[in-house]
Enzyme design. Structure first.
Site, mmCIF file in Angstrom:
data_model
loop_
_atom_site.group_PDB
_atom_site.id
_atom_site.type_symbol
_atom_site.label_atom_id
_atom_site.label_comp_id
_atom_site.label_asym_id
_atom_site.label_seq_id
_atom_site.Cartn_x
_atom_site.Cartn_y
_atom_site.Cartn_z
ATOM 1 N N ARG A 80 0.814 -1.232 0.000
ATOM 2 C CA ARG A 80 0.000 0.000 0.000
ATOM 3 C C ARG A 80 0.842 1.275 0.000
ATOM 4 O O ARG A 80 0.326 2.358 -0.186
ATOM 5 C CB ARG A 80 -0.890 -0.005 1.238
ATOM 6 C CG ARG A 80 -1.905 -1.097 1.129
ATOM 7 C CD ARG A 80 -2.899 -1.007 2.229
ATOM 8 N NE ARG A 80 -3.900 -2.035 2.014
ATOM 9 C CZ ARG A 80 -4.707 -2.495 2.925
ATOM 10 N NH1 ARG A 80 -4.644 -2.020 4.150
ATOM 11 N NH2 ARG A 80 -5.588 -3.441 2.646
ATOM 12 N N LYS A 95 2.669 -18.795 7.437
ATOM 13 C CA LYS A 95 1.928 -19.253 8.597
ATOM 14 C C LYS A 95 1.440 -18.038 9.396
ATOM 15 O O LYS A 95 2.023 -16.967 9.231
ATOM 16 C CB LYS A 95 2.793 -20.163 9.442
ATOM 17 C CG LYS A 95 3.858 -19.428 10.273
ATOM 18 C CD LYS A 95 4.055 -20.002 11.640
ATOM 19 C CE LYS A 95 4.339 -18.900 12.594
ATOM 20 N NZ LYS A 95 4.316 -19.036 13.946
ATOM 21 N N GLU A 141 13.144 -21.479 23.805
ATOM 22 C CA GLU A 141 13.574 -20.176 23.295
ATOM 23 C C GLU A 141 13.995 -19.284 24.447
ATOM 24 O O GLU A 141 13.365 -19.297 25.503
ATOM 25 C CB GLU A 141 12.425 -19.494 22.565
ATOM 26 C CG GLU A 141 12.006 -20.197 21.312
ATOM 27 C CD GLU A 141 11.078 -19.314 20.519
ATOM 28 O OE1 GLU A 141 11.571 -18.620 19.622
ATOM 29 O OE2 GLU A 141 9.880 -19.293 20.832
ATOM 30 N N ASP A 178 1.288 -20.733 18.251
ATOM 31 C CA ASP A 178 2.543 -20.139 17.791
ATOM 32 C C ASP A 178 3.608 -21.198 17.491
ATOM 33 O O ASP A 178 4.368 -21.066 16.539
ATOM 34 C CB ASP A 178 3.068 -19.153 18.844
ATOM 35 C CG ASP A 178 4.260 -18.364 18.345
ATOM 36 O OD1 ASP A 178 4.167 -17.817 17.228
ATOM 37 O OD2 ASP A 178 5.281 -18.303 19.061
ATOM 38 N N HIS A 183 5.381 -25.976 14.292
ATOM 39 C CA HIS A 183 6.769 -26.438 14.349
ATOM 40 C C HIS A 183 6.946 -27.763 15.119
ATOM 41 O O HIS A 183 7.594 -28.680 14.639
ATOM 42 C CB HIS A 183 7.661 -25.367 14.974
ATOM 43 C CG HIS A 183 7.492 -24.000 14.369
ATOM 44 N ND1 HIS A 183 7.260 -23.810 13.025
ATOM 45 C CD2 HIS A 183 7.525 -22.757 14.912
ATOM 46 C CE1 HIS A 183 7.162 -22.505 12.776
ATOM 47 N NE2 HIS A 183 7.308 -21.847 13.910
ATOM 48 N N LYS A 223 18.423 -20.965 24.091
ATOM 49 C CA LYS A 223 17.734 -21.429 22.884
ATOM 50 C C LYS A 223 18.276 -22.791 22.509
ATOM 51 O O LYS A 223 19.489 -22.957 22.323
ATOM 52 C CB LYS A 223 17.985 -20.446 21.730
ATOM 53 C CG LYS A 223 17.350 -20.862 20.405
ATOM 54 C CD LYS A 223 17.598 -19.796 19.339
ATOM 55 C CE LYS A 223 17.076 -20.202 17.976
ATOM 56 N NZ LYS A 223 15.619 -20.100 17.864
HETATM 57 C C1 BG6 Z 1 7.895 -18.430 14.839
HETATM 58 C C2 BG6 Z 1 7.144 -17.999 16.049
HETATM 59 O O1 BG6 Z 1 7.087 -19.158 13.974
HETATM 60 O O2 BG6 Z 1 8.996 -19.254 15.223
HETATM 61 C C3 BG6 Z 1 8.053 -17.256 17.019
HETATM 62 O O3 BG6 Z 1 6.070 -17.147 15.677
HETATM 63 C C4 BG6 Z 1 9.268 -18.094 17.334
HETATM 64 O O4 BG6 Z 1 7.345 -16.927 18.220
HETATM 65 C C5 BG6 Z 1 9.927 -18.594 16.062
HETATM 66 O O5 BG6 Z 1 10.156 -17.297 18.102
HETATM 67 C C6 BG6 Z 1 11.032 -19.591 16.374
HETATM 68 O O6 BG6 Z 1 11.732 -19.868 15.205
HETATM 69 P P1 BG6 Z 1 13.286 -20.269 15.249
HETATM 70 O O7 BG6 Z 1 13.624 -20.535 13.834
HETATM 71 O O8 BG6 Z 1 14.006 -19.112 15.854
HETATM 72 O O9 BG6 Z 1 13.362 -21.488 16.124
#
Ligand code: BG6
Length: 481
Positions: A47, A148, A216, A235, A240, A340
């Site tokens: 936009r 997604k 995370e 999420d 995932h 992480k």
């Molecule tokens: C995303 C989520 O799909 O994946 C996030 O919306 C998350 O909240 C992220 O932090 C994690 O992805 P990666 O690749 O950092 O493990």
């Protein structure tokens, strides 16, 4: 050698954050590293009121911020075009005309990737408008890429699939789950189906339990508007973690093609049941992560003071198949955890007879444990027992290591892999319509279930009730360091 053809890559949401941070840097690398070169032409649609040159300047800055050399970026963005769609424009006829003009100008044969880098609520209308403008077909190939989340529950996913199928065929659709683009996630299949040693032990005959952790360190990164509605189940779990679970649980496909693999994944998912009594939700409170004081979820900007949105979940589930009957699968994921890490931990059974009795322990044997670390520090670890030298007899568990970075120079970014697959027409790493619906069907009950959300301090591994609630008091999660 490139397996791609000249095409126009149309990004709806062409000035957005995803385009800036992920799509453009990945498209740049694809042209440099995957042999796509001049085949790629880009049209940004959004936009914002830009001309082609302004857009190129914006894109060049995005590439430079991603580490691309300024001169190379300036040259690369000459393949980019821009067109504006006003907020009240009810159709995409002008975009179609622009696409055709660019194709003529660049001598392109009509191959088009249409990438929806848009807020999910606008997916249905945009897809319908694409169809109505005749952008669902072209003289070459047309592929639709959908980010997604695909729906927010079974019903909305089913509705969205219906809209998609009103205008496009399934072989044109590329539903993104960026975990599938991660090299190490794909490697789960290579690991299982090319190493007979493991695959022959990959069942209830040899495996005691499977644990999947996606931890995370980050919080919600200013995305409270989205996260308050999504929570951890939408999420991370529905997409995932479900992908990781299916790759571990699926049967061998008859060949390594997209539909054979995706069919096996759906079948594995259909065998999964979740017991709502074995689920623990959590929400982080203030704490310390990596030496830094972190506010609690309720103190994040935009979060309701009495929010019960879960930022952590741990659950135990069963895969009711011939292969997995009786083997518990434990899944957990959370934000603001100590570090992480994404790991799949497979604990094998102990030998049937204990021959080695220690002084303190009834039986000294440990289980073999296989740990697939998907990120960071990608690699494998296999723990096995050895006799410590000397007397009295004593067994210790020692690891065998494989380190991805040591063995290979670098690992491509997930988006680089996925975008290249879109351009070259390989759907293997994209989620099929029945797969996304089966996944929502599995999780809908838990998403809607009124449940207690336990507090856990930021920087810890989740609520202390977790292992009791999962029916395994005293048992801790195995993780590689
Ligand atoms: C995303 C989520 O799909 O994946 C996030 O919306 C998350 O909240 C992220 O932090 C994690 O992805 P990666 O690749 O950092 O493990």
């Amino acid at each position: 050698m490139s397996t791609t053809q000249p095409h126009l890559f149309v990004i709806f949401g062409g000035t957005g954050d995803l385009t800036k941070r992920k799509l453009l840097p990945s498209l740049y690398r694809i042209t440099m590293e995957n042999g796509v070169g001049e085949d790629l032409n880009i049209l940004g649609v959004s936009r914002t009121d830009h001309g082609d040159d302004e857009y190129r300047g914006w894109a060049r800055d995005a590439l430079v911020a991603a580490g691309v050399d300024a001169a190379a970026a300036t040259e690369w963005v000459q393949r980019m075009f821009y067109t504006r769609v006003a907020a009240d424009e009810g159709d995409l006829a002008a975009v179609r005309d622009e696409i055709e003009t660019i194709e003529q100008k660049r001598g392109l044969p009509g191959n088009r990737a249409l990438y929806l880098a848009l807020p999910p609520p606008s997916f249905p209308d945009t897809i319908s408008m694409l169809g109505e403008a005749g952008l669902n077909t072209s003289p070459g190939w047309t592929r639709l890429v959908i980010e997604k989340p695909f729906g927010s529950d079974f019903e909305t996913a089913e509705q969205l699939n219906a809209v998609v199928h009103d205008h496009f065929t399934e072989d044109q659709i590329y539903r993104i789950d960026h975990y599938l683009g991660k090299e190490t996630v794909q490697n789960v299949l290579a690991f299982r189906f090319s190493n007979l040693l493991f695959e022959s032990a990959w069942s209830r005959d040899r495996i005691h339990k499977v644990e999947i952790t996606v931890a995370e360190e980050i919080g919600i990164e200013g995305r409270s508007g989205y996260y308050e509605r999504a929570g951890v189940m939408r999420d991370m779990v529905q997409n995932h973690l479900t992908q990781l679970l299916t790759l571990v649980a699926m049967e061998a496909p008859h060949s390594f093609n997209a539909d054979a693999i995706r069919t096996e994944k759906v079948q594995a998912l259909q065998a999964v049941t979740v017991d709502p009594d074995h689920v623990v939700f959590g929400q982080y409170t203030e704490g310390v992560v990596d030496g830094e004081e972190i506010p609690g979820y309720l103190d994040e900007e935009g979060v309701a003071v009495d929010s019960t949105t879960a930022t952590f979940v741990a659950l135990r589930l069963a895969v009711n198949s011939w292969r997995w009957q009786g083997v518990p699968f434990y899944l957990r994921t959370g934000k603001r955890m100590p570090r992480k890490t994404t790991q799949i931990v497979v604990t094998f059974q102990r030998p049937p007879v204990c021959l080695f009795h220690g002084v303190e322990d009834e039986c000294e044997m440990h289980s073999n444990v296989l740990i697939l670390t998907l990120q960071p520090d990608e690699g494998f670890e296999l723990r096995f027992d050895v006799k410590a030298p000397g007397e009295p007899l004593h067994l210790v568990a020692k690891p065998l290591h494989f380190d991805y970075e040591e063995a290979f120079e670098s690992i491509p970014d997930a988006y680089q892999t996925l975008l290249y697959d879109v351009i070259s027409g390989d759907q293997t790493l994209f989620v099929r319509s029945d797969e996304v619906e089966t996944s929502w069907q599995l999780w809908d009950e838990l998403i809607d279930m009124p449940a207690t959300v336990h507090a856990y301090a930021a920087g810890t591994w989740g609520p202390e009730q977790t292992d009791i609630a999962l029916g395994r008091p005293g048992e801790s999660w195995t993780l590689s360091d």
